[in-house]
Design a protein around this motif. Structure first.
Motif, PDB file in Angstrom:
ATOM      1  N   GLY A   1       0.834  -0.992  -0.119  1.00 50.35           N
ATOM      2  CA  GLY A   1       0.038  -0.153  -0.027  1.00 50.35           C
ATOM      3  C   GLY A   1       0.708   1.375  -0.024  1.00 50.35           C
ATOM      4  N   LYS A   2       1.961   1.184   0.685  1.00 49.09           N
ATOM      5  CA  LYS A   2       2.750   2.473   0.961  1.00 49.09           C
ATOM      6  C   LYS A   2       3.429   2.779  -0.573  1.00 49.09           C
ATOM      7  CE  LYS A   2       7.058   2.019   2.674  1.00 49.09           C
ATOM      8  NZ  LYS A   2       7.816   2.497   1.761  1.00 49.09           N
ATOM      9  N   ASN A   3       3.266   1.826  -1.513  1.00 50.07           N
ATOM     10  CA  ASN A   3       3.788   2.490  -2.699  1.00 50.07           C
ATOM     11  C   ASN A   3       3.095   2.925  -3.533  1.00 50.07           C
ATOM     12  OD1 ASN A   3       6.479   1.160  -2.125  1.00 50.07           O
ATOM     13  ND2 ASN A   3       6.031  -0.836  -2.700  1.00 50.07           N
ATOM     14  N   PHE A   4       1.763   3.259  -3.133  1.00 47.99           N
ATOM     15  CA  PHE A   4       0.775   4.129  -3.882  1.00 47.99           C
ATOM     16  C   PHE A   4       1.234   5.587  -3.766  1.00 47.99           C
ATOM     17  CE2 PHE A   4      -2.425   1.146  -5.094  1.00 47.99           C
ATOM     18  CZ  PHE A   4      -3.156   1.506  -6.078  1.00 47.99           C
ATOM     19  N   GLU A   5       2.111   5.900  -3.094  1.00 45.34           N
ATOM     20  CA  GLU A   5       2.666   7.093  -2.987  1.00 45.34           C
ATOM     21  C   GLU A   5       3.533   7.359  -4.276  1.00 45.34           C
ATOM     22  OE1 GLU A   5       5.673   7.213   0.048  1.00 45.34           O
ATOM     23  OE2 GLU A   5       4.162   7.099   1.675  1.00 45.34           O
ATOM     24  N   LEU A   6       4.206   6.506  -5.171  1.00 46.51           N
ATOM     25  CA  LEU A   6       4.649   6.711  -6.439  1.00 46.51           C
ATOM     26  C   LEU A   6       3.597   6.911  -7.346  1.00 46.51           C
ATOM     27  CD1 LEU A   6       6.680   3.471  -7.332  1.00 46.51           C
ATOM     28  CD2 LEU A   6       7.575   5.981  -7.475  1.00 46.51           C
ATOM     29  N   ILE A   7       2.135   6.276  -7.192  1.00 43.89           N
ATOM     30  CA  ILE A   7       1.109   6.623  -8.063  1.00 43.89           C
ATOM     31  C   ILE A   7       0.681   8.135  -7.841  1.00 43.89           C
ATOM     32  CG2 ILE A   7      -1.127   5.876  -8.697  1.00 43.89           C
ATOM     33  CD1 ILE A   7       0.955   4.000  -9.784  1.00 43.89           C
ATOM     34  N   GLU A   8       0.424   8.338  -6.613  1.00 41.21           N
ATOM     35  CA  GLU A   8       0.021   9.847  -6.057  1.00 41.21           C
ATOM     36  C   GLU A   8       1.036  10.822  -6.582  1.00 41.21           C
ATOM     37  OE1 GLU A   8      -0.770   9.482  -1.926  1.00 41.21           O
ATOM     38  OE2 GLU A   8      -2.789   8.775  -2.355  1.00 41.21           O
ATOM     39  N   LYS A   9       2.399  10.484  -6.412  1.00 40.98           N
ATOM     40  CA  LYS A   9       3.146  11.353  -7.180  1.00 40.98           C
ATOM     41  C   LYS A   9       3.135  11.599  -8.567  1.00 40.98           C
ATOM     42  CE  LYS A   9       7.605  13.496  -5.900  1.00 40.98           C
ATOM     43  NZ  LYS A   9       8.771  12.878  -6.541  1.00 40.98           N
ATOM     44  N   LEU A  10       3.096  10.889  -9.377  1.00 40.68           N
ATOM     45  CA  LEU A  10       3.046  10.753 -10.687  1.00 40.68           C
ATOM     46  C   LEU A  10       1.639  11.515 -10.985  1.00 40.68           C
ATOM     47  CD1 LEU A  10       3.516  10.173 -13.812  1.00 40.68           C
ATOM     48  CD2 LEU A  10       2.746   7.778 -13.480  1.00 40.68           C
ATOM     49  N   ALA A  11       0.513  11.102 -10.305  1.00 37.43           N
ATOM     50  CA  ALA A  11      -0.752  11.800 -10.524  1.00 37.43           C
ATOM     51  C   ALA A  11      -0.771  13.359 -10.283  1.00 37.43           C
ATOM     52  CB  ALA A  11      -2.071  11.086  -9.792  1.00 37.43           C
ATOM     53  N   ASP A  12       0.016  13.648  -9.240  1.00 39.55           N
ATOM     54  CA  ASP A  12       0.139  15.167  -8.912  1.00 39.55           C
ATOM     55  C   ASP A  12       0.858  15.971  -9.894  1.00 39.55           C
ATOM     56  OD1 ASP A  12      -1.881  14.900  -6.795  1.00 39.55           O
ATOM     57  OD2 ASP A  12      -0.406  14.487  -5.103  1.00 39.55           O
ATOM     58  N   THR A  13       1.997  15.175 -10.406  1.00 40.72           N
ATOM     59  CA  THR A  13       2.755  15.752 -11.268  1.00 40.72           C
ATOM     60  C   THR A  13       1.933  16.215 -12.599  1.00 40.72           C
ATOM     61  OG1 THR A  13       4.437  14.337 -10.357  1.00 40.72           O
ATOM     62  CG2 THR A  13       5.176  15.705 -12.375  1.00 40.72           C
ATOM     63  N   ILE A  14       1.214  15.366 -13.169  1.00 39.22           N
ATOM     64  CA  ILE A  14       0.453  15.523 -14.190  1.00 39.22           C
ATOM     65  C   ILE A  14      -0.972  15.997 -14.036  1.00 39.22           C
ATOM     66  CG2 ILE A  14      -0.272  12.909 -14.377  1.00 39.22           C
ATOM     67  CD1 ILE A  14       0.672  12.972 -17.325  1.00 39.22           C
ATOM     68  N   GLY A  15      -1.380  16.109 -12.817  1.00 41.17           N
ATOM     69  CA  GLY A  15      -2.816  16.590 -12.669  1.00 41.17           C
ATOM     70  C   GLY A  15      -3.826  15.562 -12.876  1.00 41.17           C
ATOM     71  N   ALA A  16      -3.534  14.545 -12.440  1.00 43.14           N
ATOM     72  CA  ALA A  16      -4.519  13.354 -12.380  1.00 43.14           C
ATOM     73  C   ALA A  16      -5.302  12.969 -11.460  1.00 43.14           C
ATOM     74  CB  ALA A  16      -3.627  12.146 -13.312  1.00 43.14           C
ATOM     75  N   ALA A  17      -6.285  12.171 -11.746  1.00 47.94           N
ATOM     76  CA  ALA A  17      -6.851  11.296 -10.671  1.00 47.94           C
ATOM     77  C   ALA A  17      -6.348  10.142 -10.349  1.00 47.94           C
ATOM     78  CB  ALA A  17      -8.200  11.129 -10.913  1.00 47.94           C
ATOM     79  N   VAL A  18      -6.441   9.627  -9.290  1.00 48.97           N
ATOM     80  CA  VAL A  18      -5.828   8.284  -9.054  1.00 48.97           C
ATOM     81  C   VAL A  18      -6.838   6.956  -8.822  1.00 48.97           C
ATOM     82  CG1 VAL A  18      -4.597   6.820  -7.093  1.00 48.97           C
ATOM     83  CG2 VAL A  18      -4.095   9.299  -7.490  1.00 48.97           C
TER      84      VAL A  18
END
Ligand code: FAD
Ligand code: AMP
Lengths: 265, 316
Positions: free
Chosen positions: B210-227
């Motif tokens: 679960g902790k690794n979802f930080e990676l997904i969130e980081k990418l999402a925030d960089t590109i302005g996306a929903a998770v």
């Protein structure tokens, strides 16, 4: 407590689904049929409710399977019986072919009129129609409490409480029997039929209903009685194969390059 | 011109984007009339006017919120019987579809769900069997009731001066059978909403924990996306189930969908297959998700994603 579970036979999830050229309905003849996956969860939940009630001394009810569909749907009905349901009703009539959701819910409501029930349990959605409307339509037609999208069901006497999955979390919703419940896949893990179950299923009562038996007016069902029609359809041209690269330490950069050419970044 | 009713989807009165999409669509088909059910109508009126509503029906009775779905269908039926609209448009959300279902029974009218467009004569466009077929359907009996997927139409303002009509409701007993005892919010805030976002970044079992979802969130925030997340990820408790994409989760149709550590099971595809552009990162070259992609990277997400984030940052 008497429980009816509505199950639908659908084209196998992995089979290529087609529309028939002649009458623009889902081609059910030329593909393998399976029980709609979510309906397995509905059957399982009904069995668990019955088992829990009987272990607390409130048993006595039956689980009945109700399915509307062509002759072939018997395979799906047998599977539900082999999981442990007590009996089944198969609504089958050439006049039903091509029924849309409004017509299906009318026919199912009529068939339910011939079966004693306190609870009706369905899957939230069928994989072929993908409409997610039959449960709400049934609740409306039966004047029963609509307890849909359940990930948890609790029965206490005549009170039924569910956790309904929502966009933002979940709602706790309560109603009294008779109630219509639809379930999502988070609710349980469906059992596999045992060998004993499969053998027993062959001897369980299966009643066949025609339109006349269920008191269904022929002009309210089938292609003619349906309230929607497919005007035209076309197969979408197959998608062009995409570009696939192997990461050689530059995969992220290449993906970024692609996103830049597509103007996403 | 006959009215085309649009059911307003809102949070405490603030209309959601899909409402503006439906009003825009309704303008091309008739007189757009908004039906607002619930509390907070005053917060909605200016926005509904901005997107061209020529009339707003308001049913604000406090009792409406206490019961599931049925009251909304009852109000809509009441308005429809009085206004004799050319059609009723409803957002294609799980609840919207249920409202449409009950309304269809009440009006004995046909219902079409998950339309991605509606054309002259109320011909609804749908994409079925995971996008394999495009279908045009019509309602042949009663008032067409059509649920339209979010993100199907670009919302365009066209200011109007709507008249307002209060709808007085007295709920039938049948509408009060499913009582809502509690509403629990589990959602993580701060990011675009999944069904409305133009970019969605989803993570799956490949993230490992679960902790690794930080990676997904980081990418999402960089590109302005929903998770988003696959069922494997939500079932493991790595991400809230409200973010599940797929058959029993949300159906999304963004401009860009990024599947990371997701195999592409048929139930997952069912919720994202109509996305305009699809990219994937997966270490297994045989993963079925690659059949859908416009661009795919075969590789370890723990190497590819951080590099991608850096590259996007550099280009900003
Ligand atoms: C009734 C029913 C309803 C369902 N509804 C849904 C639904 O709504 N949504 C949904 O998503 N699923 C749904 N499912 C489940 C679905 O069948 C799959 O089980 C699920 O989608 C799998 O999730 P996943 O792709 O994350 O996991 P997996 O299938 O396990 O895939 C993980 C992928 O990650 C890759 N990977 C692993 N490590 C790495 C790494 N380091 N770098 C890169 N790649 C890596 C692997 O190669 C693999 O392809 C449903 C199932 C049923 C029966
Ligand atoms: N022909 C049918 N026979 C029995 N049950 C059905 C039938 N069609 C739909 N259902 C039930 O309704 C649920 C939702 O279907 P749908 O609204 O078509 O997505 C399914 O999961 C079934 O439980």
């Amino acid at each position: 407590m008497n429980i009816v579970v509505c199950v639908k036979q659908v084209p196998d999830t992995w089979a290529e689904k087609k529309l028939s050229d002649t009458d623009k309905t889902v081609d059910r003849e030329n593909v393998d049929g399976v029980m709609n996956e979510l309906d397995e969860y509905a059957v399982e939940e009904a069995l668990r409710i019955k088992e829990a009630l009987s272990s607390s001394g409130e048993g006595g009810g039956e689980v009945t399977i109700l399915s509307m569909g062509p002759d072939k749907a018997v395979e799906t009905i047998r599977k539900a019986l082999s999981m442990g349901a007590d009996k089944a009703v198969h609504l089958v009539d050439p006049g039903l072919h091509g029924s849309d959701a409004l017509a299906t819910s009318y026919a199912l409501a009529k068939a339910l009129g011939t079966i004693e029930h306190d609870l009706v349990i369905l899957g939230v959605e069928s994989t072929d129609a993908r409409m997610s409307v039959v449960p709400a339509m049934l609740a409306e037609r039966l004047g029963a409490a609509q307890l849909t999208f359940a990930r948890k069901v609790e029965v206490d006497g005549s009170s039924v409480k569910i956790e309904r999955m929502t966009d933002t979390g979940y709602d706790v919703v309560e109603g009294s029997t008779p109630a219509v419940v639809s379930v999502v896949e988070k609710i349980n893990e469906p059992r596999y039929p045992s060998f004993k179950g499969i053998m027993a299923a062959k001897k369980k009562p299966l009643t066949t209903l025609t339109l006349a038996d269920a008191g269904i007016e022929a002009d309210k069902v089938g292609l003619g009685g349906s309230a929607t029609e497919v005007a035209e359809f076309s197969a979408r041209p197959p998608k062009q194969a995409g570009q696939i690269v192997k990461d050689e330490g530059d995969g992220g950069a290449k993906l970024a390059e692609f996103l830049a050419t597509q103007k996403f970044i | 011109m006959a009215e085309v009713l649009v059911l307003v989807e809102h949070v405490d009165g603030a209309p959601k984007k899909v409402t503006f999409e439906l009003l825009t669509l309704a303008r091309s088909l008739g007189e757009p009339a908004a039906v607002f059910i619930g509390n907070g109508a005053d917060n909605a009126k200016d926005k509904l006017a901005e997107y061209g509503a020529t009339k707003i029906y308001v049913a604000g009775d406090g009792e409406l919120d206490g019961f599931l779905v049925a009251p909304k269908a009852e109000v809509l039926a009441q308005v429809a019987q009085q206004a004799a609209p050319a059609a009723v448009l409803i957002p294609s959300t799980p609840e919207g579809k249920e409202v449409a279902a009950r309304l269809a029974v009440k009006l004995d009218s046909g219902v079409i769900t998950d339309a991605v467009g509606v054309e002259d004569g109320f011909v609804a466009k749908q994409s079925i069997f995971g996008g394999a077929f495009n279908v045009s359907s019509k309602v042949s009996k009663g008032t067409p009731i059509i649920t339209v997927r979010p993100n199907s139409t670009a919302p365009e303002p066209s200011p109007a001066q709507p008249s307002e009509e209060q709808v007085s409701v007295s709920l039938s007993d049948a509408a009060k059978k499913a009582k809502v005892l509690d509403r629990i919010t589990e959602k993580k805030g701060g990011r675009p909403e999944l069904t409305e976002a133009s970019i969605v970044v989803s993570g799956g079992r490949g993230l490992g924990e679960g902790k690794n979802f930080e990676l997904i969130e980081k990418l999402a925030d960089t590109i302005g996306a929903a998770v988003g997340a696959s069922r494997a990820a939500t079932d493991a408790g790595w991400y809230p189930h409200t973010n599940q994409v797929g058959q029993t989760g949300k159906t999304v149709s963004p401009q860009l969908y990024m599947a990371i550590g997701i195999s592409g099971a048929i139930q997952h595809r069912a919720g994202m297959q109509t996305s305009k552009t699809i990219v994937a990162i997966n270490k297994d070259p045989e993963a079925p998700i690659f059949e859908l992609v416009d661009f795919g990277v075969v590789g370890d997400l723990f190497n590819v994603v951080p590099q991608l984030v850096d590259e996007i940052e550099k280009r900003k």
